[in-house]
Motif scaffolding. Sequence first.
Motif, mmCIF file in Angstrom:
data_model
loop_
_atom_site.group_PDB
_atom_site.id
_atom_site.type_symbol
_atom_site.label_atom_id
_atom_site.label_comp_id
_atom_site.label_asym_id
_atom_site.label_seq_id
_atom_site.Cartn_x
_atom_site.Cartn_y
_atom_site.Cartn_z
ATOM 1 N N PRO A 81 -3.555 -1.274 -3.975
ATOM 2 C CA PRO A 81 -4.049 -2.137 -5.045
ATOM 3 C C PRO A 81 -3.920 -3.629 -4.773
ATOM 4 O O PRO A 81 -4.428 -4.442 -5.545
ATOM 5 C CB PRO A 81 -3.160 -1.733 -6.235
ATOM 6 C CG PRO A 81 -1.872 -1.326 -5.585
ATOM 7 C CD PRO A 81 -2.249 -0.670 -4.287
ATOM 8 N N GLY A 82 -3.203 -3.994 -3.705
ATOM 9 C CA GLY A 82 -3.029 -5.408 -3.391
ATOM 10 C C GLY A 82 -1.994 -6.105 -4.255
ATOM 11 O O GLY A 82 -1.935 -7.333 -4.302
ATOM 12 N N THR A 83 -1.156 -5.338 -4.965
ATOM 13 C CA THR A 83 -0.120 -5.919 -5.816
ATOM 14 C C THR A 83 1.110 -6.300 -4.988
ATOM 15 O O THR A 83 1.286 -5.850 -3.860
ATOM 16 C CB THR A 83 0.296 -4.918 -6.907
ATOM 17 O OG1 THR A 83 0.651 -3.666 -6.287
ATOM 18 C CG2 THR A 83 -0.852 -4.669 -7.867
ATOM 19 N N MET A 110 3.645 -0.503 -10.325
ATOM 20 C CA MET A 110 3.066 -1.513 -9.446
ATOM 21 C C MET A 110 2.724 -2.754 -10.252
ATOM 22 O O MET A 110 2.495 -2.687 -11.459
ATOM 23 C CB MET A 110 1.821 -0.975 -8.747
ATOM 24 C CG MET A 110 0.687 -0.594 -9.671
ATOM 25 S SD MET A 110 -0.595 0.342 -8.817
ATOM 26 C CE MET A 110 0.295 1.859 -8.469
ATOM 27 N N GLY A 111 2.725 -3.885 -9.566
ATOM 28 C CA GLY A 111 2.402 -5.121 -10.256
ATOM 29 C C GLY A 111 2.913 -6.317 -9.494
ATOM 30 O O GLY A 111 3.148 -6.258 -8.282
ATOM 31 N N GLU A 112 3.113 -7.405 -10.221
ATOM 32 C CA GLU A 112 3.608 -8.634 -9.621
ATOM 33 C C GLU A 112 5.085 -8.797 -9.935
ATOM 34 O O GLU A 112 5.615 -8.167 -10.849
ATOM 35 C CB GLU A 112 2.808 -9.837 -10.145
ATOM 36 C CG GLU A 112 1.309 -9.716 -9.915
ATOM 37 C CD GLU A 112 0.957 -9.462 -8.456
ATOM 38 O OE1 GLU A 112 1.507 -10.157 -7.580
ATOM 39 O OE2 GLU A 112 0.124 -8.570 -8.197
ATOM 40 N N CYS A 148 0.843 -1.193 0.000
ATOM 41 C CA CYS A 148 0.000 0.000 0.000
ATOM 42 C C CYS A 148 0.878 1.243 0.000
ATOM 43 O O CYS A 148 2.019 1.219 0.482
ATOM 44 C CB CYS A 148 -0.917 0.025 1.220
ATOM 45 S SG CYS A 148 -2.136 -1.294 1.272
ATOM 46 N N LEU A 149 0.341 2.325 -0.518
ATOM 47 C CA LEU A 149 1.037 3.609 -0.574
ATOM 48 C C LEU A 149 0.433 4.556 0.446
ATOM 49 O O LEU A 149 -0.785 4.701 0.520
ATOM 50 C CB LEU A 149 0.902 4.201 -1.981
ATOM 51 C CG LEU A 149 1.405 5.626 -2.200
ATOM 52 C CD1 LEU A 149 2.920 5.693 -2.036
ATOM 53 C CD2 LEU A 149 0.997 6.127 -3.592
ATOM 54 N N TYR A 150 1.310 5.198 1.237
ATOM 55 C CA TYR A 150 0.861 6.113 2.283
ATOM 56 C C TYR A 150 1.470 7.500 2.069
ATOM 57 O O TYR A 150 2.621 7.634 1.648
ATOM 58 C CB TYR A 150 1.283 5.594 3.660
ATOM 59 C CG TYR A 150 0.537 4.359 4.103
ATOM 60 C CD1 TYR A 150 -0.567 4.452 4.955
ATOM 61 C CD2 TYR A 150 0.918 3.092 3.656
ATOM 62 C CE1 TYR A 150 -1.263 3.320 5.350
ATOM 63 C CE2 TYR A 150 0.227 1.958 4.049
ATOM 64 C CZ TYR A 150 -0.860 2.079 4.899
ATOM 65 O OH TYR A 150 -1.545 0.958 5.290
ATOM 66 N N ARG A 151 0.655 8.501 2.366
ATOM 67 C CA ARG A 151 1.117 9.896 2.379
ATOM 68 C C ARG A 151 0.961 10.411 3.798
ATOM 69 O O ARG A 151 -0.152 10.507 4.313
ATOM 70 C CB ARG A 151 0.306 10.751 1.412
ATOM 71 C CG ARG A 151 0.747 12.228 1.349
ATOM 72 C CD ARG A 151 -0.161 12.995 0.376
ATOM 73 N NE ARG A 151 0.320 14.334 0.109
ATOM 74 C CZ ARG A 151 -0.028 15.430 0.801
ATOM 75 N NH1 ARG A 151 -0.890 15.309 1.833
ATOM 76 N NH2 ARG A 151 0.456 16.618 0.483
#
Length: 249
Positions: free
Chosen positions: A67-69, A90-92, A56-59
Amino acid sequence: MHTAFLRRTLWVLPAASLSCPAIAQGDGASPTRYHVNSRTATYEVLESPSEGGGKCLYRDQTQLLCPGTAFIAFEKHYRTKDYDLILISMGETGSGTRWWDWKVIVDDGKQATVKPFADECLECDIQVENLDFRSNKAVFTYRQKKQEVIVSFHAGKLTERKKSLNSREPLDQETCNGLFGNYEECTATRQNAANCTMARANAGHFFLMRTEDRYAGISYKGLQLLCKNACSTGKAMKRETFLKKVCRR
């Protein structure tokens, strides 16, 4: 634009491992792949709090995207007068996965929005063609599916247009040299038809796929047919002929 001016407006993050998109080294600050600072905020990539896992990305410790990647990574960081533009991928992961989604974080110092940038882009090579610090403008380009994609940023908004590539465009020198090197080896496999391929190993396979994706008039199947021809006859085109017929140089 003067070199000193570029140095204070452009940051490119350090290179990453081969399982994720590669990044070039640049001047200025060198934050890690999972941590970057804009003018007013701190961005981090952390494990997802859900049982499903992923990143997850946090600010400033507030979740911005999840996105659950398998990975989210900061790729490039550009700055204009009023905005920070942070490109993320992002991705796998894994040796057989080279298609990633890219997004851009647009941060105006008060809030941030995450905007789509490139979807399922094969080993995306995103370049900044123009960066106008004072006017809050930037133009990015990348190649995908035999098209040039131009993404323009102006004062918080993104626009995109696509342009078909020229089928007569010469291949770049590095790609041409790589193809010819693989092609030359085809004659050495004459006694073993199973090895008659320009896509030896995983790296060779993706090299051909990337070349097909980024150039009009080049096909994976066509390159393989050239190789099989050389295998069956034991003869390969001379370099000068290959440059003219395949590399269009």
